[in-house]
Scaffold this active site. Structure first.
Site, PDB file in Angstrom:
ATOM      1  N   GLU A  63      11.140  24.667  45.489  1.00 35.30           N
ATOM      2  CA  GLU A  63      10.307  24.117  44.410  1.00 35.30           C
ATOM      3  C   GLU A  63      10.415  22.721  43.988  1.00 35.30           C
ATOM      4  O   GLU A  63      11.745  22.421  44.285  1.00 35.30           O
ATOM      5  CB  GLU A  63      10.360  25.012  43.090  1.00 35.30           C
ATOM      6  CG  GLU A  63       9.105  25.824  42.761  1.00 35.30           C
ATOM      7  CD  GLU A  63       9.576  26.707  41.311  1.00 35.30           C
ATOM      8  OE1 GLU A  63       9.991  27.674  41.500  1.00 35.30           O
ATOM      9  OE2 GLU A  63       9.760  25.909  40.332  1.00 35.30           O
TER      10      GLU A  63
ATOM     11  N   ASP B 173       9.640  20.452  40.735  1.00 34.00           N
ATOM     12  CA  ASP B 173       8.990  20.839  39.295  1.00 34.00           C
ATOM     13  C   ASP B 173       8.867  19.594  38.411  1.00 34.00           C
ATOM     14  O   ASP B 173       9.825  19.045  38.203  1.00 34.00           O
ATOM     15  CB  ASP B 173       9.668  21.752  38.622  1.00 34.00           C
ATOM     16  CG  ASP B 173       9.731  23.089  39.420  1.00 34.00           C
ATOM     17  OD1 ASP B 173       8.865  23.478  40.182  1.00 34.00           O
ATOM     18  OD2 ASP B 173      10.743  23.765  39.012  1.00 34.00           O
TER      19      ASP B 173
ATOM     20  N   GLU C   9       7.891  19.779  34.401  1.00 36.77           N
ATOM     21  CA  GLU C   9       7.436  20.874  33.452  1.00 36.77           C
ATOM     22  C   GLU C   9       7.382  19.766  32.005  1.00 36.77           C
ATOM     23  O   GLU C   9       8.234  19.225  31.701  1.00 36.77           O
ATOM     24  CB  GLU C   9       8.562  21.873  33.002  1.00 36.77           C
ATOM     25  CG  GLU C   9       8.319  22.927  34.211  1.00 36.77           C
ATOM     26  CD  GLU C   9       9.328  24.082  33.936  1.00 36.77           C
ATOM     27  OE1 GLU C   9       8.692  25.260  34.037  1.00 36.77           O
ATOM     28  OE2 GLU C   9      10.448  23.650  33.681  1.00 36.77           O
TER      29      GLU C   9
END
Ligand SMILES: *[C@@H]1O[C@H](CO)[C@@H](O)[C@H](O)[C@H]1NC(C)=O
Ligand SMILES: *[C@@H]1O[C@H](CO)[C@@H](O)[C@H](O)[C@H]1NC(C)=O
Ligand SMILES: *[C@@H]1O[C@H](CO)[C@@H](O)[C@H](O)[C@H]1NC(C)=O
Ligand SMILES: *[C@@H]1O[C@H](CO)[C@@H](O)[C@H](O)[C@H]1NC(C)=O
Ligand SMILES: *[C@@H]1O[C@H](CO)[C@@H](O)[C@H](O)[C@H]1NC(C)=O
Length: 305
Positions: A117, A119, A121
């Site tokens: 992953e 990411d 956020e």
């Protein structure tokens, strides 16, 4: 003497800030193609939680007590440049997280060994309190590579671009084309770098009031639902994954994102990056010796390498 030093420091800061703003504003965003949502994405939420603008070019995901919402690319990619403009939930957004990430195996709950992953956020906050942007990297189902930054603007007021550059040498997280995080490949040490698994680009909005805002102290205020995040200008320039592996891996001339200039930050990017490190980083796992008594090996690699 002291005062003079302080004022020359202040000057230097001012100059850095001015250079920074200049270098940001001189960057042109490449025009995104207009296409319909369904050409490139599938959604994973009830129809009621997904809407578009009249021209179809802006998308809105909403979260309420019943459901969140997400979408992902139909295609999978391995290496490239991925970008989108987002406007985040405004007002009291404590507890609400908008995730925007790439993931190799996210149809299953829980991170198994097939999951890599990359990411972004966005952690919401009470009205007037700053959003935090958390970035992370997963390899073979393990993450724990968090960094947190504050931003130099209010991400709920307007659209800003959030982009990922991914090639075999580095991952760079960009905000409005400013590199806020560089994660370099340390394959010769611990192999903790997403390399071999194709990923979808995904975004979702969800309730994370058990951890997101001030460590879970601030709960989502459901009387304010629905919470809405907005998207536009998806652009991707990457290797689409095609069987048989590896259909599109190495460098050819048109793959600018995997050519020498994309293997390192440019000189002006280095200035921006250094400014971000000095002013906006509020958490860096590499410096968290309580969590990692032994510093992870990739932390030793210079972002200038
Ligand atoms: C969206 O999908 C269409 C049809 O598959 C494709 O032609 C277009 O390039 C895609 N847009 C992006 C930004 O990938
Ligand atoms: C990773 O390791 C392979 C094989 O040992 C090597 O060819 C490659 O250059 C390395 N990549 C990086 C980014 O260090
Ligand atoms: C991830 O899995 C691959 C394939 O099993 C292995 O070669 C690699 O060393 C693993 N990397 C890490 C960091 O676990
Ligand atoms: C929310 O605001 C508080 C107070 O300013 C701050 O400590 C916190 O880091 C902010 N962000 C999150 C996600 O908790
Ligand atoms: C939740 O939002 C409502 C409506 O704005 C407000 O009246 C109430 O005080 C808020 N509750 C909390 C705990 O902040």
């Amino acid at each position: 003497m002291e005062r003079r030093r302080a004022s020359s420091m202040a000057n230097r800061f001012l100059i850095a800030a001015v250079l920074f703003v200049l270098s940001c504003s001189s960057i042109q965003e490449t025009a995104a193609q207009t296409s319909s949502f369904d050409d490139n994405f599938s959604k994973t939420c009830p129809e009621t939680h997904f809407t578009t603008s009249a021209d179809g070019q802006t998308w809105y995901l909403s979260l309420d007590k019943e459901s969140g919402c997400g979408f992902q690319t139909k295609e999978r990619y391995r290496f490239g440049w991925f970008s989108m403009k987002l406007k985040l939930v405004s007002g009291d957004s404590a507890g609400v997280v908008t995730a925007y990430y790439m993931c190799s195996d996210c149809t299953h709950l829980g991170a198994g060994p097939e999951r890599d992953e990359i990411d972004f956020e966005f952690l919401g906050n009470r009205t007037g309190q700053p959003y935090l942007i958390q970035t992370n990297v997963y390899k073979n189902g393990t993450g724990n590579r968090e960094m947190r930054h504050v931003l130099w603007f209010d991400p709920t007021k307007d659209y800003h671009s959030y982009s990922i550059l991914w090639n075999p040498l580095q991952l760079v997280f960009y905000v409005d084309r400013v590199p806020i995080r560089v994660y370099r490949n340390a394959n010769y040490t611990n192999n903790f770098f997403p390399m071999d698994k194709p990923m979808n680009l995904i975004s979702s909005i969800w309730n994370a009031d058990d951890w997101a805002t001030r460590g879970g102290l601030e709960k989502t205020n459901w009387t304010l639902a629905p919470f809405v995040s907005s998207y536009k200008d998806f652009s991707v320039d990457a290797c689409k994954w095609e069987d048989p592996y590896p259909a599109c891996v190495s460098t050819t001339t048109e793959h600018w994102w995997d050519q020498y200039p994309a293997w390192h930050l440019s000189d002006s990017e280095k200035l921006d990056y250094a400014w971000v490190q000095r002013n906006l980083v509020i958490y860096d796992y590499c410096k968290d010796t309580e969590r990692f008594p032994k510093v992870p090996e990739e932390c030793w690699i210079s972002p200038w390498a």
